[in-house]
Write a protein that holds these residues in place. Structure first.
Motif, PDB file in Angstrom:
ATOM      1  N   THR A  68      68.062 -28.041  11.559  1.00  0.00           N
ATOM      2  CA  THR A  68      68.255 -27.378  12.844  1.00  0.00           C
ATOM      3  C   THR A  68      68.424 -25.864  12.633  1.00  0.00           C
ATOM      4  OG1 THR A  68      69.763 -27.077  14.693  1.00  0.00           O
ATOM      5  CG2 THR A  68      70.693 -28.022  12.717  1.00  0.00           C
ATOM      6  N   PRO A  69      67.892 -25.051  13.553  1.00  0.00           N
ATOM      7  CA  PRO A  69      68.021 -23.596  13.398  1.00  0.00           C
ATOM      8  C   PRO A  69      69.476 -23.115  13.390  1.00  0.00           C
ATOM      9  CG  PRO A  69      66.871 -24.166  15.463  1.00  0.00           C
ATOM     10  CD  PRO A  69      67.031 -25.423  14.679  1.00  0.00           C
ATOM     11  N   PHE A  70      70.401 -23.875  13.993  1.00  0.00           N
ATOM     12  CA  PHE A  70      71.803 -23.433  14.007  1.00  0.00           C
ATOM     13  C   PHE A  70      72.439 -23.452  12.613  1.00  0.00           C
ATOM     14  CE2 PHE A  70      72.229 -25.051  18.648  1.00  0.00           C
ATOM     15  CZ  PHE A  70      71.688 -23.867  19.110  1.00  0.00           C
ATOM     16  N   TYR A  71      71.817 -24.127  11.665  1.00  0.00           N
ATOM     17  CA  TYR A  71      72.393 -24.211  10.311  1.00  0.00           C
ATOM     18  C   TYR A  71      71.494 -23.544   9.282  1.00  0.00           C
ATOM     19  CZ  TYR A  71      76.063 -27.303  11.923  1.00  0.00           C
ATOM     20  OH  TYR A  71      77.164 -27.808  12.559  1.00  0.00           O
ATOM     21  N   SER A  72      70.620 -22.668   9.746  1.00  0.00           N
ATOM     22  CA  SER A  72      69.668 -22.061   8.822  1.00  0.00           C
ATOM     23  C   SER A  72      69.892 -20.560   8.704  1.00  0.00           C
ATOM     24  CB  SER A  72      68.254 -22.314   9.332  1.00  0.00           C
ATOM     25  OG  SER A  72      67.325 -21.611   8.557  1.00  0.00           O
ATOM     26  N   PRO A  73      69.930 -20.018   7.505  1.00  0.00           N
ATOM     27  CA  PRO A  73      69.917 -20.735   6.235  1.00  0.00           C
ATOM     28  C   PRO A  73      71.313 -21.271   5.903  1.00  0.00           C
ATOM     29  CG  PRO A  73      70.066 -18.371   5.838  1.00  0.00           C
ATOM     30  CD  PRO A  73      70.019 -18.559   7.335  1.00  0.00           C
ATOM     31  N   CYS A  74      71.324 -22.440   5.257  1.00  0.00           N
ATOM     32  CA  CYS A  74      72.583 -23.069   4.868  1.00  0.00           C
ATOM     33  C   CYS A  74      72.856 -22.660   3.419  1.00  0.00           C
ATOM     34  CB  CYS A  74      72.464 -24.588   5.016  1.00  0.00           C
ATOM     35  SG  CYS A  74      74.016 -25.380   5.447  1.00  0.00           S
ATOM     36  N   LEU A  75      73.883 -21.838   3.221  1.00  0.00           N
ATOM     37  CA  LEU A  75      74.006 -21.158   1.924  1.00  0.00           C
ATOM     38  C   LEU A  75      75.293 -21.479   1.171  1.00  0.00           C
ATOM     39  CD1 LEU A  75      72.758 -17.617   3.061  1.00  0.00           C
ATOM     40  CD2 LEU A  75      71.484 -19.287   1.709  1.00  0.00           C
ATOM     41  N   SER A  76      75.971 -22.576   1.535  1.00  0.00           N
ATOM     42  CA  SER A  76      77.235 -22.851   0.839  1.00  0.00           C
ATOM     43  C   SER A  76      77.252 -24.254   0.243  1.00  0.00           C
ATOM     44  CB  SER A  76      78.406 -22.692   1.806  1.00  0.00           C
ATOM     45  OG  SER A  76      78.508 -23.839   2.610  1.00  0.00           O
ATOM     46  N   ASP A  77      78.239 -24.481  -0.617  1.00  0.00           N
ATOM     47  CA  ASP A  77      78.382 -25.800  -1.234  1.00  0.00           C
ATOM     48  C   ASP A  77      78.763 -26.874  -0.221  1.00  0.00           C
ATOM     49  OD1 ASP A  77      77.709 -24.903  -3.713  1.00  0.00           O
ATOM     50  OD2 ASP A  77      79.770 -24.418  -4.298  1.00  0.00           O
ATOM     51  N   SER A  78      79.146 -26.468   0.989  1.00  0.00           N
ATOM     52  CA  SER A  78      79.478 -27.450   2.027  1.00  0.00           C
ATOM     53  C   SER A  78      78.230 -28.048   2.664  1.00  0.00           C
ATOM     54  CB  SER A  78      80.313 -26.796   3.133  1.00  0.00           C
ATOM     55  OG  SER A  78      81.495 -26.263   2.620  1.00  0.00           O
ATOM     56  N   LEU A 252      65.803 -23.673  21.586  1.00  0.00           N
ATOM     57  CA  LEU A 252      66.795 -23.780  20.502  1.00  0.00           C
ATOM     58  C   LEU A 252      67.655 -25.020  20.708  1.00  0.00           C
ATOM     59  CD1 LEU A 252      67.942 -20.086  19.997  1.00  0.00           C
ATOM     60  CD2 LEU A 252      67.085 -21.607  18.214  1.00  0.00           C
ATOM     61  N   VAL A 253      68.103 -25.216  21.949  1.00  0.00           N
ATOM     62  CA  VAL A 253      68.933 -26.390  22.244  1.00  0.00           C
ATOM     63  C   VAL A 253      68.116 -27.678  22.047  1.00  0.00           C
ATOM     64  CG1 VAL A 253      70.091 -27.647  24.109  1.00  0.00           C
ATOM     65  CG2 VAL A 253      70.522 -25.214  23.797  1.00  0.00           C
ATOM     66  N   LEU A 254      66.889 -27.684  22.553  1.00  0.00           N
ATOM     67  CA  LEU A 254      66.071 -28.892  22.423  1.00  0.00           C
ATOM     68  C   LEU A 254      65.792 -29.224  20.957  1.00  0.00           C
ATOM     69  CD1 LEU A 254      63.452 -28.615  25.313  1.00  0.00           C
ATOM     70  CD2 LEU A 254      65.278 -30.318  25.019  1.00  0.00           C
ATOM     71  N   THR A 255      65.470 -28.184  20.179  1.00  0.00           N
ATOM     72  CA  THR A 255      65.180 -28.402  18.756  1.00  0.00           C
ATOM     73  C   THR A 255      66.395 -28.969  18.043  1.00  0.00           C
ATOM     74  OG1 THR A 255      63.674 -26.523  18.828  1.00  0.00           O
ATOM     75  CG2 THR A 255      64.342 -27.281  16.651  1.00  0.00           C
ATOM     76  N   ASP A 256      67.542 -28.338  18.281  1.00  0.00           N
ATOM     77  CA  ASP A 256      68.764 -28.827  17.641  1.00  0.00           C
ATOM     78  C   ASP A 256      69.064 -30.257  18.089  1.00  0.00           C
ATOM     79  OD1 ASP A 256      71.481 -28.245  16.239  1.00  0.00           O
ATOM     80  OD2 ASP A 256      71.987 -29.121  18.187  1.00  0.00           O
ATOM     81  N   PHE A 257      68.881 -30.513  19.389  1.00  0.00           N
ATOM     82  CA  PHE A 257      69.199 -31.830  19.932  1.00  0.00           C
ATOM     83  C   PHE A 257      68.284 -32.893  19.323  1.00  0.00           C
ATOM     84  CE2 PHE A 257      69.441 -34.912  23.557  1.00  0.00           C
ATOM     85  CZ  PHE A 257      70.799 -35.145  23.460  1.00  0.00           C
TER      86      PHE A 257
END
Ligand code: FES
Length: 274
Positions: A68-78, A252-257
């Protein structure tokens, strides 16, 4: 009945050179409807985006590499394994930090300082003024010359970051052509991600700052054919900036959903290839 207010001595629309009309507006139509709808639309997006940015669930589909774009880029060990397309330079993050924390503030800044969104929330939330021929409640006006609103002038710099984020989203969308057994795959999720990223590009390139960067301060377009061409294209997009601002909030909402539904196995992705 139209709301009324006591004229503040000699300020704003009640200044001495104006006609002495006590009513805040003489409009009898539903002038309050567009600002109300704008407020509701913005609140709905912010509420959805805030919740989704913090929940840390169902943001990555490992079989098809949908992120999902809301978590991009995901850059942590979490980040869940596989979702970090650019490595994990950051350690585990506490729950109160969204995993997209590196770019979310810039994207928020980009949208908040956008010329269209400014118009939208100045009118609807700040009521400055809420509609044509409707007096604003504020007695003074300092424009964007002082803190905090002087920050609006940084829009161009947020635009540069937004360009980089659009590139990252493009990378995400392209690397999502991934089949469950490895190799190439193509499903409805790819269409969703692709449409979203194309519209994000359209919104970003239709930015007023982009138009100025492309063709501003040129004395002779004939001496700069490439910039003139680019400016012409950007200008066409620019006329649709408001529509793109709203459309991209929706996509954005639709993609994430959609990613959330597939990642949580609520629905399965419609697959065309592999
Ligand atoms: Fe809206 Fe730049 S003016 S994004």
């Amino acid at each position: 009945a139209a709301p009324t207010t006591t004229p503040a001595a000699g300020t704003g629309v009640f200044s001495r050179t104006r006609a002495r009309i006590a009513a805040r507006t003489l409009r009898t139509d539903r002038w309050w409807l567009p600002p109300l709808l704008t407020t509701l639309g913005l609140i709905a997006f912010v509420a959805y985006a805030t919740v989704r940015s913090f929940v840390r669930t169902a943001y990555w589909v490992p079989e098809y590499h949908y992120l999902t774009p809301f978590y991009s880029p995901c850059l942590s060990d979490s980040c869940v394994p596989g979702s970090s397309h650019f490595g994990t330079p950051f350690p585990e993050l506490p729950m109160w930090i969204p995993l997209g924390f590196v770019v979310l503030p810039f994207l928020l800044g980009f949208r908040l300082t956008c010329y269209y969104y400014r118009k939208a929330y100045y009118r609807s939330m700040w009521m400055s003024p809420p509609a044509c021929a409707v007096a604003e409640p504020h007695a003074r006006y300092s424009g964007e010359t002082r803190l905090p609103l002087i920050i609006q002038n940084a829009h161009r710099y947020f635009f540069y970051v937004a360009l980089v984020v659009s590139l990252i989203n493009t990378y995400d969308a392209l690397s999502a052509f991934h089949g469950s057994g490895g190799g190439f795959g193509f499903g409805l999720g790819n269409v969703v991600l692709l449409v979203n990223v194309v519209l994000l590009w359209a919104y970003t390139l239709s930015c007023h700052s982009c138009r100025h960067i492309a063709g501003g301060r040129l004395k002779h377009f004939s001496a700069h054919p490439v910039r003139y061409w680019f400016w012409t294209q950007v200008s066409k997009l620019n006329t649709r900036h408001m529509a793109l601002a709203w459309t991209t909030l929706g996509t954005l909402v639709l993609t994430d959903f959609y990613v959330m539904l597939v990642a949580s196995q609520t629905i399965s992705d419609l697959r065309f290839v592999n």
